[in-house]
Design a protein around this motif. Structure first.
Motif, PDB file in Angstrom:
ATOM      1  N   ALA A 181       0.697  -1.287  -0.024  1.00  0.00           N
ATOM      2  CA  ALA A 181      -0.052   0.052   0.057  1.00  0.00           C
ATOM      3  C   ALA A 181       0.819   1.329   0.053  1.00  0.00           C
ATOM      4  O   ALA A 181       0.390   2.261  -0.619  1.00  0.00           O
ATOM      5  N   LYS A 182       1.956   1.240   0.678  1.00  0.00           N
ATOM      6  CA  LYS A 182       2.791   2.541   0.626  1.00  0.00           C
ATOM      7  C   LYS A 182       3.507   2.889  -0.939  1.00  0.00           C
ATOM      8  O   LYS A 182       3.916   3.946  -0.950  1.00  0.00           O
ATOM      9  N   ASN A 183       3.312   1.743  -1.786  1.00  0.00           N
ATOM     10  CA  ASN A 183       3.803   2.096  -3.114  1.00  0.00           C
ATOM     11  C   ASN A 183       2.665   2.609  -4.196  1.00  0.00           C
ATOM     12  O   ASN A 183       2.929   2.971  -5.389  1.00  0.00           O
ATOM     13  N   LEU A 184       1.370   2.730  -3.450  1.00  0.00           N
ATOM     14  CA  LEU A 184       0.190   3.363  -4.238  1.00  0.00           C
ATOM     15  C   LEU A 184       0.345   4.860  -4.210  1.00  0.00           C
ATOM     16  O   LEU A 184       0.615   5.290  -3.285  1.00  0.00           O
ATOM     17  N   ASN A 185      -0.242   5.357  -5.325  1.00  0.00           N
ATOM     18  CA  ASN A 185      -0.683   7.003  -5.122  1.00  0.00           C
ATOM     19  C   ASN A 185      -2.061   7.023  -4.778  1.00  0.00           C
ATOM     20  O   ASN A 185      -2.730   6.466  -5.334  1.00  0.00           O
ATOM     21  N   GLY A 186      -2.429   7.603  -3.747  1.00  0.00           N
ATOM     22  CA  GLY A 186      -3.651   7.809  -3.063  1.00  0.00           C
ATOM     23  C   GLY A 186      -3.794   6.905  -2.028  1.00  0.00           C
ATOM     24  O   GLY A 186      -2.953   6.062  -1.589  1.00  0.00           O
ATOM     25  N   SER A 187      -5.203   7.049  -1.348  1.00  0.00           N
ATOM     26  CA  SER A 187      -5.645   6.187  -0.374  1.00  0.00           C
ATOM     27  C   SER A 187      -5.947   4.781  -0.762  1.00  0.00           C
ATOM     28  O   SER A 187      -6.800   4.770  -1.731  1.00  0.00           O
ATOM     29  N   ALA A 188      -5.299   3.769  -0.074  1.00  0.00           N
ATOM     30  CA  ALA A 188      -5.750   2.450  -0.205  1.00  0.00           C
ATOM     31  C   ALA A 188      -6.987   2.107   0.045  1.00  0.00           C
ATOM     32  O   ALA A 188      -7.845   1.424  -0.689  1.00  0.00           O
ATOM     33  N   THR A 189      -7.419   2.512   1.244  1.00  0.00           N
ATOM     34  CA  THR A 189      -8.950   2.593   1.562  1.00  0.00           C
ATOM     35  C   THR A 189      -9.990   2.961   0.669  1.00  0.00           C
ATOM     36  O   THR A 189     -11.054   2.389   0.418  1.00  0.00           O
ATOM     37  N   GLU A 190      -9.590   4.075   0.066  1.00  0.00           N
ATOM     38  CA  GLU A 190     -10.477   4.887  -1.025  1.00  0.00           C
ATOM     39  C   GLU A 190     -10.723   3.963  -2.292  1.00  0.00           C
ATOM     40  O   GLU A 190     -11.638   3.654  -2.839  1.00  0.00           O
ATOM     41  N   LEU A 191      -9.399   3.556  -2.609  1.00  0.00           N
ATOM     42  CA  LEU A 191      -9.499   2.477  -3.818  1.00  0.00           C
ATOM     43  C   LEU A 191     -10.060   1.180  -3.542  1.00  0.00           C
ATOM     44  O   LEU A 191     -11.009   0.903  -4.428  1.00  0.00           O
ATOM     45  N   ILE A 192     -10.190   0.722  -2.495  1.00  0.00           N
ATOM     46  CA  ILE A 192     -10.840  -0.469  -2.257  1.00  0.00           C
ATOM     47  C   ILE A 192     -12.510  -0.085  -2.077  1.00  0.00           C
ATOM     48  O   ILE A 192     -13.166  -1.017  -2.610  1.00  0.00           O
ATOM     49  N   LYS A 193     -12.891   1.067  -1.540  1.00  0.00           N
ATOM     50  CA  LYS A 193     -14.358   1.361  -1.836  1.00  0.00           C
ATOM     51  C   LYS A 193     -14.663   1.280  -3.323  1.00  0.00           C
ATOM     52  O   LYS A 193     -15.737   0.919  -3.575  1.00  0.00           O
ATOM     53  N   GLN A 194     -13.709   2.225  -4.080  1.00  0.00           N
ATOM     54  CA  GLN A 194     -14.172   2.153  -5.452  1.00  0.00           C
ATOM     55  C   GLN A 194     -14.308   0.996  -6.205  1.00  0.00           C
ATOM     56  O   GLN A 194     -15.049   0.625  -7.171  1.00  0.00           O
ATOM     57  N   ILE A 195     -13.278   0.063  -5.783  1.00  0.00           N
ATOM     58  CA  ILE A 195     -13.354  -1.367  -6.540  1.00  0.00           C
ATOM     59  C   ILE A 195     -14.346  -2.127  -6.062  1.00  0.00           C
ATOM     60  O   ILE A 195     -14.865  -2.734  -6.736  1.00  0.00           O
ATOM     61  N   GLY A 196     -14.922  -1.736  -4.806  1.00  0.00           N
ATOM     62  CA  GLY A 196     -16.224  -2.363  -4.198  1.00  0.00           C
ATOM     63  C   GLY A 196     -17.289  -2.208  -5.159  1.00  0.00           C
ATOM     64  O   GLY A 196     -18.281  -2.855  -5.461  1.00  0.00           O
ATOM     65  N   VAL A 197     -17.382  -0.716  -5.298  1.00  0.00           N
ATOM     66  CA  VAL A 197     -18.585  -0.058  -6.177  1.00  0.00           C
ATOM     67  C   VAL A 197     -18.416  -0.825  -7.488  1.00  0.00           C
ATOM     68  O   VAL A 197     -19.517  -1.479  -7.911  1.00  0.00           O
ATOM     69  N   LEU A 198     -17.199  -0.957  -8.357  1.00  0.00           N
ATOM     70  CA  LEU A 198     -17.223  -1.625  -9.450  1.00  0.00           C
ATOM     71  C   LEU A 198     -17.530  -3.220  -9.395  1.00  0.00           C
ATOM     72  O   LEU A 198     -18.263  -3.708 -10.361  1.00  0.00           O
ATOM     73  N   LYS A 199     -17.300  -3.735  -8.623  1.00  0.00           N
ATOM     74  CA  LYS A 199     -17.209  -5.323  -8.481  1.00  0.00           C
ATOM     75  C   LYS A 199     -18.926  -5.511  -8.230  1.00  0.00           C
ATOM     76  O   LYS A 199     -19.489  -6.470  -8.800  1.00  0.00           O
ATOM     77  N   SER A 200     -19.424  -4.650  -7.245  1.00  0.00           N
ATOM     78  CA  SER A 200     -20.956  -4.867  -6.995  1.00  0.00           C
ATOM     79  C   SER A 200     -21.789  -4.675  -8.357  1.00  0.00           C
ATOM     80  O   SER A 200     -22.789  -5.218  -8.581  1.00  0.00           O
ATOM     81  N   LYS A 201     -21.380  -3.905  -9.137  1.00  0.00           N
ATOM     82  CA  LYS A 201     -22.053  -3.336 -10.351  1.00  0.00           C
ATOM     83  C   LYS A 201     -21.849  -3.905 -11.498  1.00  0.00           C
ATOM     84  O   LYS A 201     -22.906  -4.440 -12.181  1.00  0.00           O
ATOM     85  N   TYR A 202     -20.723  -4.896 -11.453  1.00  0.00           N
ATOM     86  CA  TYR A 202     -20.488  -5.784 -12.706  1.00  0.00           C
ATOM     87  C   TYR A 202     -20.383  -6.879 -12.628  1.00  0.00           C
ATOM     88  O   TYR A 202     -20.132  -7.946 -13.481  1.00  0.00           O
ATOM     89  N   GLN A 203     -20.354  -7.550 -11.215  1.00  0.00           N
ATOM     90  CA  GLN A 203     -20.182  -8.996 -11.206  1.00  0.00           C
ATOM     91  C   GLN A 203     -21.465  -9.759 -11.510  1.00  0.00           C
ATOM     92  O   GLN A 203     -22.696  -9.502 -11.472  1.00  0.00           O
TER      93      GLN A 203
END
Length: 146
Positions: A124-146
């Motif tokens: 996570a320290k090698n990411l640009n931006g917040s890892a927590t926010e990324l997980i939320k955004q990925i969760g939105v996409l996963k629930s939408k397209y799964q």
């Protein structure tokens, strides 16, 4: 696109932190080389040097190569997650979470692969931006397209 829709997420690496990590690990690799060169004088030093080189060198050079690449670490879109040289469809992905291991925090993607669960990690320290926010955004996409 409405306000609830999340566009493709491109996760870039933080090059400064990645290169700084490589600088910190380089002296350890040098110790491995020096230890290996002492194999004739001290079996313990030689074996320790070989172990250090075998364990660290492949990862070090993979991260070094990745730090000079223009490719993003991950791309997340309606089809799934692309990263680690692979493309995972949403139906293969069990979950995406933050995982703590040996004091480091990883963005971990859990994938069903041939009846087994596999983990793919990005520090996570090698990411640009917040890892927590990324997980939320990925969760939105996963629930939408799964």
């Amino acid at each position: 696109m409405n306000s609830n829709e999340v566009p493709e997420i491109v996760i870039e690496q933080n090059r400064t932190k990645t290169i700084l990590s490589l600088v910190y690990v380089f002296p350890i690799l040098l110790m491995g080389v020096l230890g290996t060169s002492q194999l004739k004088n001290s079996m313990l030093m030689g074996v320790a040097g070989i172990i250090i080189l075998v364990l660290l060198t492949p990862t070090y050079f993979r991260v070094l190569k990745q730090s000079f690449s223009d490719k993003p670490l991950l791309k997340v879109n309606q089809e799934g997650i692309a990263g680690w040289g692979k493309i995972f469809e949403w139906k293969e992905i069990e979950k995406v979470a933050l995982r703590r291991d040996w004091g480091a925090v990883f963005l971990t993607v859990y994938v069903h692969n041939n009846g087994r669960m596999r983990k793919y990690n990005i520090n996570a320290k090698n990411l640009n931006g917040s890892a927590t926010e990324l997980i939320k955004q990925i969760g939105v996409l996963k629930s939408k397209y799964q």
